[in-house]
Design a protein around this motif. Structure first.
Motif, mmCIF file in Angstrom:
data_model
loop_
_atom_site.group_PDB
_atom_site.id
_atom_site.type_symbol
_atom_site.label_atom_id
_atom_site.label_comp_id
_atom_site.label_asym_id
_atom_site.label_seq_id
_atom_site.Cartn_x
_atom_site.Cartn_y
_atom_site.Cartn_z
ATOM 1 N N TYR A 185 0.889 -1.248 -0.165
ATOM 2 C CA TYR A 185 0.078 -0.167 -0.024
ATOM 3 C C TYR A 185 0.908 1.297 -0.183
ATOM 4 O O TYR A 185 0.703 2.351 -0.756
ATOM 5 N N VAL A 186 2.036 1.253 0.714
ATOM 6 C CA VAL A 186 2.866 2.596 0.673
ATOM 7 C C VAL A 186 3.200 2.719 -0.628
ATOM 8 O O VAL A 186 3.530 3.742 -0.975
ATOM 9 N N VAL A 187 3.969 1.689 -1.178
ATOM 10 C CA VAL A 187 4.768 1.820 -2.475
ATOM 11 C C VAL A 187 3.760 2.226 -3.496
ATOM 12 O O VAL A 187 4.060 3.022 -4.354
ATOM 13 N N LYS A 188 2.587 1.668 -3.580
ATOM 14 C CA LYS A 188 1.524 1.807 -4.505
ATOM 15 C C LYS A 188 1.300 3.267 -4.356
ATOM 16 O O LYS A 188 1.000 4.088 -5.417
ATOM 17 N N PHE B 222 11.343 4.564 2.496
ATOM 18 C CA PHE B 222 9.854 4.731 2.188
ATOM 19 C C PHE B 222 9.123 5.936 2.746
ATOM 20 O O PHE B 222 8.173 6.254 2.269
ATOM 21 N N ILE B 223 9.075 5.979 4.017
ATOM 22 C CA ILE B 223 8.399 6.752 4.861
ATOM 23 C C ILE B 223 9.038 8.166 5.283
ATOM 24 O O ILE B 223 8.282 9.071 4.724
ATOM 25 N N CYS B 224 10.148 7.986 5.599
ATOM 26 C CA CYS B 224 10.946 9.207 6.302
ATOM 27 C C CYS B 224 11.096 10.370 5.096
ATOM 28 O O CYS B 224 10.732 11.487 5.307
ATOM 29 N N PRO B 225 11.469 9.762 4.074
ATOM 30 C CA PRO B 225 11.767 10.841 2.987
ATOM 31 C C PRO B 225 10.482 11.865 2.420
ATOM 32 O O PRO B 225 10.475 12.546 1.716
ATOM 33 N N ALA C 117 3.249 7.778 7.640
ATOM 34 C CA ALA C 117 3.584 7.061 8.756
ATOM 35 C C ALA C 117 2.428 6.411 9.531
ATOM 36 O O ALA C 117 2.458 5.235 9.833
ATOM 37 N N GLU C 118 1.298 7.181 9.774
ATOM 38 C CA GLU C 118 0.194 6.862 10.549
ATOM 39 C C GLU C 118 -0.518 5.761 9.509
ATOM 40 O O GLU C 118 -0.980 4.898 10.434
ATOM 41 N N ASP C 119 -0.663 6.139 8.493
ATOM 42 C CA ASP C 119 -1.257 5.127 7.292
ATOM 43 C C ASP C 119 -0.534 3.802 7.492
ATOM 44 O O ASP C 119 -1.496 2.570 7.363
ATOM 45 N N TYR C 120 0.731 3.815 7.327
ATOM 46 C CA TYR C 120 1.497 2.725 7.308
ATOM 47 C C TYR C 120 1.308 1.737 8.660
ATOM 48 O O TYR C 120 1.035 0.558 8.737
ATOM 49 N N ALA C 121 1.314 2.532 9.860
ATOM 50 C CA ALA C 121 1.026 1.958 11.120
ATOM 51 C C ALA C 121 -0.101 1.247 11.263
ATOM 52 O O ALA C 121 -0.300 0.195 11.831
ATOM 53 N N PHE D 166 -5.306 4.580 1.321
ATOM 54 C CA PHE D 166 -4.735 3.297 0.936
ATOM 55 C C PHE D 166 -5.798 2.436 0.131
ATOM 56 O O PHE D 166 -5.543 1.424 -0.159
ATOM 57 N N ILE D 167 -6.938 3.094 -0.323
ATOM 58 C CA ILE D 167 -7.984 2.357 -1.046
ATOM 59 C C ILE D 167 -7.849 3.093 -2.427
ATOM 60 O O ILE D 167 -7.930 4.138 -2.974
#
Length: 153
Positions: A91-94, A123-126, A135-139, A150-151
């Motif tokens: 989801y993050v990469v997409k 992938f998150i910090c940059p 970061a919140e969405d990934y967590a 992420f939908i």
């Protein structure tokens, strides 16, 4: 790798190994050669349940769009947690690709295989300014909660 191979086959009969090879062929659409490649690289595939194999194949092939032969050459990703690692990172990469924040040629496997610390650094910090909720969405995704960002359509 030898110890992993021993560990995988020590508890399995010849019939169970043959059945597991058939499960791998069915789940991933692999040929005999693909199965040999995958098992030689990751013998513990022989210990995965049919359900795990089916769920991973559905996700990796149908949702991510990976080719079966590609997966056979990178079989470790089949053993990663679907909910805790594969889906959240996908989801993050997409999200990053669709929002022009990441090179479209970046492979999903690259993101799947790295440690959590490296994934966050790469992938998150940059992207904390361009995508402040990433970061919140990934967590949340790691906890099994899918955010609206992420939908994808």
């Amino acid at each position: 790798m030898f110890t992993h191979a021993l560990q995988a086959v020590v508890c399995l009969s010849e019939e169970k190994i043959a059945a597991q090879v058939d499960n791998l062929k069915k789940a991933f659409g692999w040929s005999d050669a693909d199965v040999r490649i995958a098992i030689s690289k990751h013998p513990l595939l022989l210990t995965r349940s049919s359900d795990i194999l089916r769920r991973r194949s559905e996700f990796l092939i149908s949702e991510v769009g990976l080719e079966p032969a590609y997966i056979a050459h990178r079989p470790a990703m089949i053993c990663y947690s679907l909910e805790g690692r594969l889906k959240p990172r996908y989801y993050v990469v997409k999200f990053l690709k669709e929002n022009g924040l990441l090179d479209r040629d970046r492979s999903y496997y690259y993101a799947f295989q790295m440690t959590e610390k490296v994934f966050l650094e790469k992938f998150i910090c940059p992207h904390s300014e361009a995508a402040p909720h990433l970061a919140e969405d990934y967590a949340a995704a790691c906890r099994g909660e899918l955010t609206t960002r992420f939908i994808f359509s």
